[in-house]
Design an enzyme around this catalytic site. Structure first.
Site, mmCIF file in Angstrom:
data_model
loop_
_atom_site.group_PDB
_atom_site.id
_atom_site.type_symbol
_atom_site.label_atom_id
_atom_site.label_comp_id
_atom_site.label_asym_id
_atom_site.label_seq_id
_atom_site.Cartn_x
_atom_site.Cartn_y
_atom_site.Cartn_z
ATOM 1 N N CYS A 77 0.826 -1.206 0.000
ATOM 2 C CA CYS A 77 0.000 0.000 0.000
ATOM 3 C C CYS A 77 0.862 1.259 0.000
ATOM 4 C CB CYS A 77 -0.944 -0.008 1.194
ATOM 5 S SG CYS A 77 -0.102 -0.072 2.803
ATOM 6 N N HIS A 452 -1.751 1.303 7.361
ATOM 7 C CA HIS A 452 -2.179 1.279 5.966
ATOM 8 C C HIS A 452 -2.092 2.691 5.405
ATOM 9 C CE1 HIS A 452 -4.211 -0.049 2.368
ATOM 10 N NE2 HIS A 452 -5.157 0.856 2.534
#
Length: 517
Positions: A77, A452
């Site tokens: 990510c 994230h």
């Protein structure tokens, strides 16, 4: 209630089941065995059809107004968020396209390895909808393969940092640029013999010494490349040392300590970055000379050590400005902690106060003076209007520069700042000489050990007006893409900010004035 046809079918099925149950055990075994064989053949045919023709479902197409997402290859990510942020900077994509063209032209012979610039350009153009593709999700594994060729180790089982990847990409592009042939030294006979004969008019001079270092055009044209200026002034004699310039590709700003009830702004971080600091026990040559003049009979004078004030400013602002907010801190026990404070930032960023200017240098006075009201619109290239400022403006001239992070009351609450300088709620952008517009924001959710990365970015411009800047914002988390509002963007806890320089109203009028002369 069932229809007559359904009732008849149900009655026929019941009768067939009763006849099957009244048959003998051997007959029932044969029938069930045949059914098993038929079922196995049908399953094999279905598997073969799936392998040959694939699933019967159609591939999902990307919705209008959105950009492709990126598949998560396993803790990637950080890479997906950075690629989305870079693709929202048109100046960088344009420069990369020119760089790859020049690099391919300057290379001698076919490429023996995959180039980072070509791979990165292909991904960024697809993410900025400059290449025709209707796929909803793209695969960026090709970029990882190229980075491994550049000896950058990455593990799918470890968390990585988007800011670190940004510097890996910029430094790898610089290494790729340095592979191009340089000026051949006169003592390099072997290389000189391999070169083709030059025309007489191409030979301008000969030298016995080493050739002068040539300027690197890559560094002077790179959109993220800027220069920091630092100088030191003696507190005793006020002598100023020569200004030193250092290059940077991103500004890494520490977050000052927050005051309860008072918001932190981007101006606080910038002011903390350039704030002067005292350096003690520094040898001052000027103080030493002054002391030597006062002595008699040529007595030897020891080096005079005084306290200097070190000042940091921005000597050269880039076309694309990447700001990194340092959210890593350390506890008293030495454990890493993440700072979750919200740092307020604006859609437009004024950098006039932080720009280094030579002594006696004044801004250019060419063109007409600004006669608009403080609420005049921005004269940027795509004729987008700037936010309308409030009725009151600060009286002191220096206060007008501390405006970054004071958002409109409809977006964020306007509270007093913890520092001494005031922050107007709605700044006046019309007279700024160094004005930037927000293009993308990278946000990290989680702590220092796991988390994230997501990205807020502008939607690409429409095909009818490719030079414009879209007002539609997108929220992207790997392969998930949705529309977002500006209020949601400005309320996020930014980790990386991507700005691009634009022209203010005064600069636009000055350009039009010079073109008419």
């Amino acid at each position: 209630m069932l229809s007559s046809r359904a009732q008849a079918a149900r009655t026929a099925a019941d009768k067939a089941l009763q006849r099957f149950l009244r048959t003998g055990a051997a007959v029932r075994y044969k029938v069930m065995k045949n059914w098993g064989v038929i079922g196995g053949i049908a399953a094999a045919l279905a598997a073969g059809i799936y392998v040959i023709w694939g699933p019967i479902t159609e591939r999902k197409k990307r919705r209008k107004g959105l950009v492709p997402g990126l598949v998560n290859l396993g803790n990637t990510c950080f890479m997906n968020s950075l690629l989305q942020g870079l693709s929202a900077c048109p100046a960088f994509v344009k420069w990369l396209e020119e760089f790859t063209t020049q690099y391919s032209r300057d290379q001698q012979g076919p490429h023996t390895h995959q180039c980072l610039s070509l791979t990165l350009l292909s991904l960024l153009k697809a993410l900025s909808c400059q290449e025709v593709t209707e796929e909803e999700v793209l695969d960026a594994s090709c970029l990882l393969d190229v980075l491994r060729m550049y000896r950058w180790q990455i593990s799918s089982f470890e968390e990585q940092d988007a800011h670190e990847l940004f510097h890996v990409i910029t430094s790898s592009l610089e290494d790729e640029r340095d592979r191009q042939p340089r000026v051949t030294h006169l003592f390099d006979v072997h290389s000189l013999e391999q070169q083709s004969e030059m025309a007489p008019r191409q030979v301008t001079c000969h030298t016995r010494g080493s050739p002068h270092p040539t300027t690197n055009p890559w560094k002077s044209q790179h959109p993220f490349h800027g220069r920091l200026s630092s100088n030191m002034v003696c507190k005793h004699c006020e002598h100023q040392s020569p200004v030193r310039f250092d290059t940077f590709d991103s500004l890494s700003l520490s977050i000052p300590a927050a005051t309860w009830g008072h918001p932190l702004t981007l101006d606080h971080c910038l002011h903390h970055f350039i704030s002067s600091e005292s350096v003690r026990d520094v040898v001052c040559d000027n103080c030493t000379k002054i002391e030597a003049k006062g002595t008699q009979n040529g007595e030897k004078v020891e080096h005079q050590r005084t306290t200097f004030v070190k000042q940091l400013k921005l000597g050269k602002l880039p076309q694309c400005l990447c700001i990194h907010l340092q959210r890593l801190s350390w506890s008293s026990q030495g454990t890493p902690l993440k700072r979750h404070e919200h740092v307020q930032f604006n859609e437009f960023l004024m950098m006039d106060f932080y720009k280094y200017r030579l002594l006696g240098h004044k801004p250019s006075q060419h063109g007409p003076k600004a006669t608009e009201s403080p609420g005049s619109a921005l004269g940027v290239q795509d004729t987008q209007a700037a936010p309308k400022p409030g009725l009151s403006q600060p009286a002191a001239p220096k206060t007008q520069f501390f405006m970054n992070g004071a958002c409109s009351p409809s977006l964020l609450p306007a509270l007093p700042s913890p520092m001494a300088f005031p922050l107007p709620v709605a700044p006046d952008y019309s007279s700024s000489m160094y004005l930037f517009r927000l293009m993308a924001v990278v946000v990290h959710h989680g702590d220092m050990h796991s988390g994230h990365f997501v990205t807020y970015r502008r939607s690409p411009p429409s095909a009818k007006n490719p030079l414009s800047t879209s007002n539609q914002w997108l929220w992207i988390s790997d392969d998930t893409v949705r529309k977002a509002s500006l209020q949601e963007v400005l309320s996020s806890s930014a980790y990386l900010l991507f700005y691009e320089r634009v022209l203010s109203r005064v600069q636009q009028q000055g350009r039009e004035y010079r073109s008419e002369e």
